[in-house]
Scaffold this motif. Structure first.
Motif, PDB file in Angstrom:
ATOM      1  N   TRP A 118      44.364  49.864  42.380  1.00  0.00           N
ATOM      2  CA  TRP A 118      43.782  49.488  41.106  1.00  0.00           C
ATOM      3  C   TRP A 118      44.522  50.196  39.976  1.00  0.00           C
ATOM      4  O   TRP A 118      44.658  51.429  40.004  1.00  0.00           O
ATOM      5  CB  TRP A 118      42.309  49.883  41.040  1.00  0.00           C
ATOM      6  CG  TRP A 118      41.387  49.061  41.871  1.00  0.00           C
ATOM      7  CD1 TRP A 118      41.583  48.610  43.137  1.00  0.00           C
ATOM      8  CD2 TRP A 118      40.084  48.597  41.496  1.00  0.00           C
ATOM      9  NE1 TRP A 118      40.498  47.910  43.588  1.00  0.00           N
ATOM     10  CE2 TRP A 118      39.560  47.883  42.592  1.00  0.00           C
ATOM     11  CE3 TRP A 118      39.315  48.725  40.353  1.00  0.00           C
ATOM     12  CZ2 TRP A 118      38.299  47.297  42.565  1.00  0.00           C
ATOM     13  CZ3 TRP A 118      38.052  48.138  40.321  1.00  0.00           C
ATOM     14  CH2 TRP A 118      37.560  47.424  41.414  1.00  0.00           C
ATOM     15  N   ILE A 171      36.794  51.128  37.177  1.00  0.00           N
ATOM     16  CA  ILE A 171      35.875  49.998  37.022  1.00  0.00           C
ATOM     17  C   ILE A 171      35.323  49.866  35.600  1.00  0.00           C
ATOM     18  O   ILE A 171      35.034  48.773  35.130  1.00  0.00           O
ATOM     19  CB  ILE A 171      34.732  50.111  38.055  1.00  0.00           C
ATOM     20  CG1 ILE A 171      33.986  48.786  38.161  1.00  0.00           C
ATOM     21  CG2 ILE A 171      33.780  51.244  37.717  1.00  0.00           C
ATOM     22  CD1 ILE A 171      33.000  48.738  39.299  1.00  0.00           C
ATOM     23  N   PHE A 207      34.427  45.872  34.028  1.00  0.00           N
ATOM     24  CA  PHE A 207      33.534  45.266  35.003  1.00  0.00           C
ATOM     25  C   PHE A 207      32.080  45.710  34.811  1.00  0.00           C
ATOM     26  O   PHE A 207      31.158  45.006  35.215  1.00  0.00           O
ATOM     27  CB  PHE A 207      33.976  45.604  36.424  1.00  0.00           C
ATOM     28  CG  PHE A 207      35.332  45.068  36.798  1.00  0.00           C
ATOM     29  CD1 PHE A 207      36.018  44.200  35.957  1.00  0.00           C
ATOM     30  CD2 PHE A 207      35.938  45.439  37.996  1.00  0.00           C
ATOM     31  CE1 PHE A 207      37.272  43.710  36.300  1.00  0.00           C
ATOM     32  CE2 PHE A 207      37.187  44.950  38.344  1.00  0.00           C
ATOM     33  CZ  PHE A 207      37.854  44.088  37.490  1.00  0.00           C
ATOM     34  N   GLN A 264      29.039  45.972  32.707  1.00  0.00           N
ATOM     35  CA  GLN A 264      28.560  45.284  31.516  1.00  0.00           C
ATOM     36  C   GLN A 264      27.529  46.103  30.735  1.00  0.00           C
ATOM     37  O   GLN A 264      27.535  46.144  29.513  1.00  0.00           O
ATOM     38  CB  GLN A 264      27.936  43.932  31.907  1.00  0.00           C
ATOM     39  CG  GLN A 264      28.893  42.995  32.617  1.00  0.00           C
ATOM     40  CD  GLN A 264      29.910  42.387  31.685  1.00  0.00           C
ATOM     41  OE1 GLN A 264      29.592  41.536  30.872  1.00  0.00           O
ATOM     42  NE2 GLN A 264      31.158  42.838  31.798  1.00  0.00           N
ATOM     43  N   LEU A 312      26.846  44.625  36.527  1.00  0.00           N
ATOM     44  CA  LEU A 312      28.268  44.454  36.828  1.00  0.00           C
ATOM     45  C   LEU A 312      28.642  42.984  36.815  1.00  0.00           C
ATOM     46  O   LEU A 312      27.870  42.130  37.269  1.00  0.00           O
ATOM     47  CB  LEU A 312      28.603  45.020  38.208  1.00  0.00           C
ATOM     48  CG  LEU A 312      28.579  46.540  38.390  1.00  0.00           C
ATOM     49  CD1 LEU A 312      28.649  46.880  39.864  1.00  0.00           C
ATOM     50  CD2 LEU A 312      29.741  47.176  37.663  1.00  0.00           C
ATOM     51  N   LEU A 313      29.839  42.705  36.311  1.00  0.00           N
ATOM     52  CA  LEU A 313      30.413  41.368  36.389  1.00  0.00           C
ATOM     53  C   LEU A 313      31.769  41.493  37.061  1.00  0.00           C
ATOM     54  O   LEU A 313      32.699  42.080  36.518  1.00  0.00           O
ATOM     55  CB  LEU A 313      30.575  40.749  34.997  1.00  0.00           C
ATOM     56  CG  LEU A 313      31.264  39.378  34.958  1.00  0.00           C
ATOM     57  CD1 LEU A 313      30.459  38.355  35.751  1.00  0.00           C
ATOM     58  CD2 LEU A 313      31.468  38.909  33.530  1.00  0.00           C
ATOM     59  N   TRP A 314      31.869  40.932  38.268  1.00  0.00           N
ATOM     60  CA  TRP A 314      33.119  40.990  39.023  1.00  0.00           C
ATOM     61  C   TRP A 314      33.908  39.711  38.772  1.00  0.00           C
ATOM     62  O   TRP A 314      33.442  38.620  39.101  1.00  0.00           O
ATOM     63  CB  TRP A 314      32.840  41.116  40.512  1.00  0.00           C
ATOM     64  CG  TRP A 314      32.260  42.425  40.956  1.00  0.00           C
ATOM     65  CD1 TRP A 314      30.951  42.730  41.133  1.00  0.00           C
ATOM     66  CD2 TRP A 314      32.993  43.600  41.295  1.00  0.00           C
ATOM     67  NE1 TRP A 314      30.814  44.029  41.566  1.00  0.00           N
ATOM     68  CE2 TRP A 314      32.060  44.589  41.682  1.00  0.00           C
ATOM     69  CE3 TRP A 314      34.357  43.929  41.321  1.00  0.00           C
ATOM     70  CZ2 TRP A 314      32.434  45.869  42.074  1.00  0.00           C
ATOM     71  CZ3 TRP A 314      34.735  45.191  41.709  1.00  0.00           C
ATOM     72  CH2 TRP A 314      33.783  46.153  42.084  1.00  0.00           C
ATOM     73  N   PRO A 315      35.144  39.813  38.252  1.00  0.00           N
ATOM     74  CA  PRO A 315      35.975  38.622  38.048  1.00  0.00           C
ATOM     75  C   PRO A 315      36.903  38.335  39.222  1.00  0.00           C
ATOM     76  O   PRO A 315      37.878  37.595  39.074  1.00  0.00           O
ATOM     77  CB  PRO A 315      36.783  39.001  36.797  1.00  0.00           C
ATOM     78  CG  PRO A 315      36.966  40.470  36.931  1.00  0.00           C
ATOM     79  CD  PRO A 315      35.742  41.010  37.632  1.00  0.00           C
ATOM     80  N   SER A 363      34.640  40.205  45.667  1.00  0.00           N
ATOM     81  CA  SER A 363      34.253  41.613  45.504  1.00  0.00           C
ATOM     82  C   SER A 363      33.186  42.150  46.446  1.00  0.00           C
ATOM     83  O   SER A 363      32.723  43.270  46.247  1.00  0.00           O
ATOM     84  CB  SER A 363      33.731  41.803  44.070  1.00  0.00           C
ATOM     85  OG  SER A 363      32.596  40.973  43.836  1.00  0.00           O
ATOM     86  N   GLN A 401      31.954  46.023  46.074  1.00  0.00           N
ATOM     87  CA  GLN A 401      30.609  46.400  45.647  1.00  0.00           C
ATOM     88  C   GLN A 401      29.971  47.364  46.642  1.00  0.00           C
ATOM     89  O   GLN A 401      29.338  48.355  46.249  1.00  0.00           O
ATOM     90  CB  GLN A 401      29.737  45.143  45.487  1.00  0.00           C
ATOM     91  CG  GLN A 401      28.292  45.421  45.076  1.00  0.00           C
ATOM     92  CD  GLN A 401      28.175  46.070  43.709  1.00  0.00           C
ATOM     93  OE1 GLN A 401      29.004  45.837  42.842  1.00  0.00           O
ATOM     94  NE2 GLN A 401      27.142  46.881  43.513  1.00  0.00           N
ATOM     95  N   GLN A 425      29.207  37.675  40.281  1.00  0.00           N
ATOM     96  CA  GLN A 425      30.610  37.446  40.601  1.00  0.00           C
ATOM     97  C   GLN A 425      31.037  36.117  40.000  1.00  0.00           C
ATOM     98  O   GLN A 425      30.552  35.063  40.403  1.00  0.00           O
ATOM     99  CB  GLN A 425      30.830  37.442  42.117  1.00  0.00           C
ATOM    100  CG  GLN A 425      32.287  37.219  42.515  1.00  0.00           C
ATOM    101  CD  GLN A 425      32.518  37.391  44.002  1.00  0.00           C
ATOM    102  OE1 GLN A 425      32.765  38.481  44.482  1.00  0.00           O
ATOM    103  NE2 GLN A 425      32.420  36.295  44.738  1.00  0.00           N
ATOM    104  N   TYR A 454      44.207  39.546  40.177  1.00  0.00           N
ATOM    105  CA  TYR A 454      43.477  39.648  38.911  1.00  0.00           C
ATOM    106  C   TYR A 454      44.201  40.535  37.908  1.00  0.00           C
ATOM    107  O   TYR A 454      44.398  40.158  36.755  1.00  0.00           O
ATOM    108  CB  TYR A 454      42.061  40.189  39.147  1.00  0.00           C
ATOM    109  CG  TYR A 454      41.337  40.424  37.843  1.00  0.00           C
ATOM    110  CD1 TYR A 454      40.824  39.350  37.112  1.00  0.00           C
ATOM    111  CD2 TYR A 454      41.201  41.706  37.313  1.00  0.00           C
ATOM    112  CE1 TYR A 454      40.188  39.556  35.896  1.00  0.00           C
ATOM    113  CE2 TYR A 454      40.562  41.916  36.104  1.00  0.00           C
ATOM    114  CZ  TYR A 454      40.064  40.841  35.400  1.00  0.00           C
ATOM    115  OH  TYR A 454      39.457  41.043  34.187  1.00  0.00           O
TER     116      TYR A 454
END
Length: 356
Positions: free
Chosen positions: A16, A20, A25, A27, A40-43, A46, A50, A76, A341
């Motif tokens: 990475w 995070i 990620f 929010q 959390l918002l995973w693009p 994941s 998580q 996600q 990503y």
């Protein structure tokens, strides 16, 4: 509250470029009456990330003052990343990952199938396209030799479902005992039809199993697929590395990025005693990655159970997802999702709308 953010910033696994929090990620964080709520918002795919996050960070958070329990609110929404070529995108498909080798016999299709299955187990919606028009092997590897895609309107096909994947192959359309004797333009046209006349639905990743070679057919196919990035598969031996090196050079010339190298059959693992022996040499994949300054995504073993599972139409990630052999493909899927990503530029997801 700053202590909470500091602990969250500690989550930055290998590979990475950002933690995070810096990646955006996380929010929202809220602490009220002892309940710490983390949104959390995973693009990216994941599920394992998580689980790792909770295992590593929860004990530290619970040790902080006033934190008595933790509630995770997780979404996600896998990001659509910029395509490498100007080829129009495929409705409903956010990212296209081609799996290539330029060399036959290195286990590229085995990697493609198990990578697709592993990404699916990470919570992603995944499709698998067999682009090897002359030697399709995906139907056999999925146990679908007699499957035939349905057509709701006589013009479009529906992909064949397999272990949670949306799959398509020329092998579903041509009997296994018949050979395809089309010239290059016909093969390229057939691939275009498989890509664009299939009702794929909403997919986060479409894995495309490319044919071996670096000739006109492979170049035409690479240029007509709206590729996000390519994963190159090799074995450690020099004979394979020579061709894979040519494949990477070809992709560089047409500005298609190589996400990384997979060294397949890195060691042979004896099924009786577990002894490991490098039948095809050592370090070839790592040396190739260093030469082109791209990451080595995974080193996968040669094991009889992998071969047996593919011949029986029961890929190891589907039939034995918790096995040591499957774990290598899970690690590969995590690396592919993360590196894709962070190496790509997101584009508005609104343009990726699947037809009804």
């Amino acid at each position: 509250m700053e202590q909470i953010w500091q602990q969250l910033r500690l989550f930055q696994p290998d590979g990475w470029p950002l933690d995070i929090v810096s990646a955006g990620f996380v929010q929202q964080v809220n602490l009220e009456d002892g309940l710490l709520t983390i949104s959390l918002l995973w693009p990216l795919a994941s599920n394992d990330w998580q689980q790792q996050l909770q295992a590593e960070i929860e004990p530290r958070l619970l040790a902080l003052p006033k934190v008595q329990r933790i509630g995770w609110q997780v979404r996600q929404e896998i990001a659509a990343l910029a395509r490498a070529t100007a080829v129009p995108g495929i409705p409903g498909i956010r990212n296209v990952i081609a799996v290539a080798s330029a060399k036959g016999g290195v286990g590229k299709s085995t990697v493609a199938v198990n990578l697709a299955l592993a990404l699916s187990r990470q919570g992603a919606r995944v499709g698998l396209l067999d682009a090897d028009i002359y030697g399709p092997s995906i139907p056999t590897m999925l146990g679908l030799q007699t499957a035939r895609p349905e057509s709701p309107d006589g013009k479009h096909m529906r992909p064949v479902p397999a272990s949670g994947l949306a799959t398509l192959s020329i092998g579903y359309l041509v009997p296994a005992e018949e050979s395809v004797v089309w010239r290059g333009p016909m093969a390229s046209k057939a691939l275009g039809q498989l890509l664009h006349e299939t009702l794929w639905g909403d997919l986060d990743y479409l894995i495309v199993d490319m044919p071996p070679g670096t000739g006109d057919i492979q170049l035409t196919m690479a240029q007509q697929i709206p590729t996000t990035a390519v994963v190159m598969v090799t074995t450690p031996q020099d004979v394979a590395l020579i061709d894979v090196r040519k494949g990477i050079s070809m992709l560089e010339k047409v500005n298609i990025p190589v996400l990384g190298i997979v060294e397949n059959m890195s060691v042979h693992v004896c099924s009786q005693c577990g002894h490991e022996e490098p039948l095809f040499g050592c370090g070839g994949g790592a040396a190739l990655a260093d030469e082109f300054n791209i990451p080595l995504l995974a080193s996968l073993p040669l094991h009889i159970n992998v071969r047996r599972s593919m011949d029986e139409g029961q890929p190891v990630v589907a039939s034995a997802p918790l096995s040591d052999l499957a774990s290598g493909y899970h690690r590969l899927a995590r690396q592919v999702a993360v590196r894709l990503y962070f190496s790509g530029k997101t584009i508005p997801a609104t343009i990726f709308t699947a037809p009804a």
